[in-house]
Design a protein around this motif. Structure first.
Motif, PDB file in Angstrom:
ATOM      1  N   ILE A  58       0.871  -1.170   0.000  1.00  0.00           N
ATOM      2  CA  ILE A  58       0.000   0.000   0.000  1.00  0.00           C
ATOM      3  C   ILE A  58       0.909   1.221   0.000  1.00  0.00           C
ATOM      4  O   ILE A  58       1.711   1.411   0.919  1.00  0.00           O
ATOM      5  N   ILE A  59       0.801   2.036  -1.056  1.00  0.00           N
ATOM      6  CA  ILE A  59       1.614   3.250  -1.157  1.00  0.00           C
ATOM      7  C   ILE A  59       0.797   4.418  -0.619  1.00  0.00           C
ATOM      8  O   ILE A  59      -0.320   4.674  -1.078  1.00  0.00           O
ATOM      9  N   VAL A  60       1.359   5.097   0.370  1.00  0.00           N
ATOM     10  CA  VAL A  60       0.684   6.206   1.035  1.00  0.00           C
ATOM     11  C   VAL A  60       1.159   7.503   0.384  1.00  0.00           C
ATOM     12  O   VAL A  60       2.336   7.863   0.478  1.00  0.00           O
ATOM     13  N   ASN A  61       0.248   8.195  -0.283  1.00  0.00           N
ATOM     14  CA  ASN A  61       0.591   9.420  -0.999  1.00  0.00           C
ATOM     15  C   ASN A  61       0.844  10.578  -0.033  1.00  0.00           C
ATOM     16  O   ASN A  61       0.548  10.479   1.164  1.00  0.00           O
ATOM     17  N   PRO A  62       1.367  11.714  -0.528  1.00  0.00           N
ATOM     18  CA  PRO A  62       1.578  12.879   0.341  1.00  0.00           C
ATOM     19  C   PRO A  62       0.280  13.367   0.981  1.00  0.00           C
ATOM     20  O   PRO A  62      -0.814  13.186   0.435  1.00  0.00           O
ATOM     21  N   ASN A  63       0.413  13.985   2.163  1.00  0.00           N
ATOM     22  CA  ASN A  63      -0.723  14.562   2.899  1.00  0.00           C
ATOM     23  C   ASN A  63      -1.829  13.536   3.129  1.00  0.00           C
ATOM     24  O   ASN A  63      -3.005  13.785   2.859  1.00  0.00           O
ATOM     25  N   THR A  64      -1.436  12.374   3.608  1.00  0.00           N
ATOM     26  CA  THR A  64      -2.391  11.272   3.781  1.00  0.00           C
ATOM     27  C   THR A  64      -2.333  10.737   5.209  1.00  0.00           C
ATOM     28  O   THR A  64      -1.260  10.638   5.806  1.00  0.00           O
ATOM     29  N   THR A  65      -3.518  10.389   5.721  1.00  0.00           N
ATOM     30  CA  THR A  65      -3.628   9.688   7.000  1.00  0.00           C
ATOM     31  C   THR A  65      -4.434   8.417   6.773  1.00  0.00           C
ATOM     32  O   THR A  65      -5.517   8.462   6.173  1.00  0.00           O
ATOM     33  N   ALA A  66      -3.898   7.282   7.224  1.00  0.00           N
ATOM     34  CA  ALA A  66      -4.577   5.995   7.049  1.00  0.00           C
ATOM     35  C   ALA A  66      -4.426   5.171   8.314  1.00  0.00           C
ATOM     36  O   ALA A  66      -3.455   5.320   9.066  1.00  0.00           O
ATOM     37  N   ILE A  67      -5.402   4.284   8.554  1.00  0.00           N
ATOM     38  CA  ILE A  67      -5.403   3.429   9.743  1.00  0.00           C
ATOM     39  C   ILE A  67      -5.582   1.977   9.310  1.00  0.00           C
ATOM     40  O   ILE A  67      -6.433   1.670   8.463  1.00  0.00           O
ATOM     41  N   ILE A  68      -4.759   1.101   9.872  1.00  0.00           N
ATOM     42  CA  ILE A  68      -4.913  -0.335   9.617  1.00  0.00           C
ATOM     43  C   ILE A  68      -5.970  -0.874  10.577  1.00  0.00           C
ATOM     44  O   ILE A  68      -5.749  -0.956  11.791  1.00  0.00           O
TER      45      ILE A  68
END
Length: 438
Positions: A58-68
């Motif tokens: 999973i590639i996290v782009n700039p200015n991103t927040t993600a939760i597993i």
């Protein structure tokens, strides 16, 4: 199913982690492990790659927040069961072949939930209520407000707030490079990217990176026209790809990857031209046309004045002379700031200057007295000239020296004495003057 960890395998710029929903954000490092309920956050111009046990990324782009939300694995068939929530920003899912075939990946964004059966899927949520989903392989089942929509390869959809997903939209095709070759070698600092525009595209997204997988030193530019000047490209190899963006802000598939190789150039561009083959260039008027050939991308100046260079590398400019003997300086500079320089001495031939002739040390007038004894005739013109003297049947020829001086010894008989100056250059007329000998 047992819980497993995802690993941060690559990052660029500032990347943070949060080890639990109530924990504080701290700096993340390559090699860090992420469990269920852990979060990852990127900043402007930063990115991260999370790797799962089945080889999916999973590639996290700039200015991103993600939760597993979930990260588990079946010990028997090694299939994964993962669920990720995109809070804001963008996530690019790159499932492995095994992940696509056996694993279950669910991506939540806004009011939607998407089950992925694709190796290339982009989800975007810019912090508002709208979610944009683009699929580039296989298919994905999108669910929102009790409505399920399947988007297949090169299709996308949008979920606005709590609405159901829009019907699948065909994504715009990738732009095409003007050259069929995907390898380009340059020697200058800057690279001009030009490609074919795509109908109905409102913008283009250009990504370039030092990594073929675009997981290191990634730069993202969005442009309105199908051309981009990339300044100060790093030495070595840069990988580049482009997407079209439609009026719904959905991003189409990437182009094939273009490889730009910038080599260090220490060789100055050459300057060619017939005028530069000799140390002196003769003219009869008080102006001269300077022309030559160099590299097409070079910057040429003549006496510090910029001169236009054609696509074939030719250049031409007219110079007005301030004196009859001048030095014209031509420079050619390439993109690596290597400069070559040519100096051309330009001389205007005038009768007043070259016919300053002396007989026995005395200036010759229009009439000369005949002499039965040998006399020395001297003068000063310019180097690389030939002087011919005719008196009756007597012909004397002499070349000027490095200072332009010349001299002959001869008997001067009654009749005519003609003196002719010839430049060692084709296309320039001779200068001749006759004197009466009594």
């Amino acid at each position: 199913m047992v819980s497993v960890q995802a690993q941060l395998t690559a990052k660029g710029g500032d990347v943070d982690k949060r080890l639990g929903l109530l924990a504080s954000w701290t700096e993340a490092f390559v090699g860090d492990l992420f469990e269920e309920s852990h979060g990852v956050r990127t900043r402007e111009e930063s990115y991260a790659t999370l790797a799962f046990t089945d080889g999916s990324n999973i590639i996290v782009n700039p200015n991103t927040t993600a939760i597993i939300r979930k990260s588990r694995i079946d010990k028997l068939d090694k299939s994964a069961d993962a669920e990720i929530t995109l809070v804001e920003g963008g996530l690019l899912s790159k499932l492995s072949a095994a992940g696509k075939e056996r694993s279950k990946y669910v991506l939540n964004a806004g009011n939607s939930s998407t089950e992925l059966n694709t190796q290339n899927f982009l989800a975007e949520n810019n912090g508002g209520t709208d979610v944009k989903l683009s699929n580039y392989d296989g298919e994905a089942m999108v669910s929102a407000n009790n409505v399920i929509v399947t988007i297949r390869k090169d299709e996308g959809t949008i979920i606005r707030g709590n609405d159901a997903p829009l019907p699948p939209v065909k994504l715009l095709p990738a732009p095409e490079f003007l050259s069929s070759k995907l390898d380009t070698i340059i020697y200058q600092n800057d690279f001009l990217l030009i490609f074919e525009g795509v109908e109905n595209a409102v913008r283009y997204r250009v990504e370039y990176s030092s990594s073929y997988d675009f997981d290191e030193s990634v730069t993202i530019r969005e442009i309105n026209n199908p051309r981009l000047l990339i300044n100060n490209l790093a030495l070595g190899t840069t990988f580049l790809r482009i997407q079209s963006i439609d009026e719904l802000e959905l991003k189409g598939p990437f182009t094939e990857t273009l490889r730009v190789i910038r080599n260090e150039d220490t060789k100055a561009p050459p300057i060619f031209g017939d005028q530069f083959r000799k140390s002196i260039y003769f003219v009869r008027s008080n102006s001269v046309e300077i022309s030559g050939v160099t590299e097409p991308d070079a910057v040429v100046t003549i006496n510090a004045k910029p001169v236009k260079v054609s696509n074939s590398g030719t250049f031409t400019d007219n110079i007005s002379m301030q004196s009859i003997d001048e030095i014209v300086i031509v420079t050619s500079t390439d993109g690596s700031q290597n400069t070559s320089r040519k100096e051309l001495r330009v001389v205007q031939l005038t009768e007043d200057y070259v016919f300053n002739v002396k007989l026995g040390g005395v200036d010759i007038k229009d009439e000369i007295s005949a002499s039965n004894t040998e006399k020395t005739i001297t003068g000063r013109a310019f180097p690389e000239m030939e002087v011919e003297l005719k008196n009756g049947e007597t012909v004397k020829t002499v070349k000027t020296d490095s200072q332009g001086r010349w001299g002959v010894t001869m008997n001067v008989q009654q009749g005519k004495l003609s003196i002719t100056f010839k430049a060692n250059q084709t296309g320039i007329e001779t200068l001749t003057k006759s004197y009466t000998v009594k």
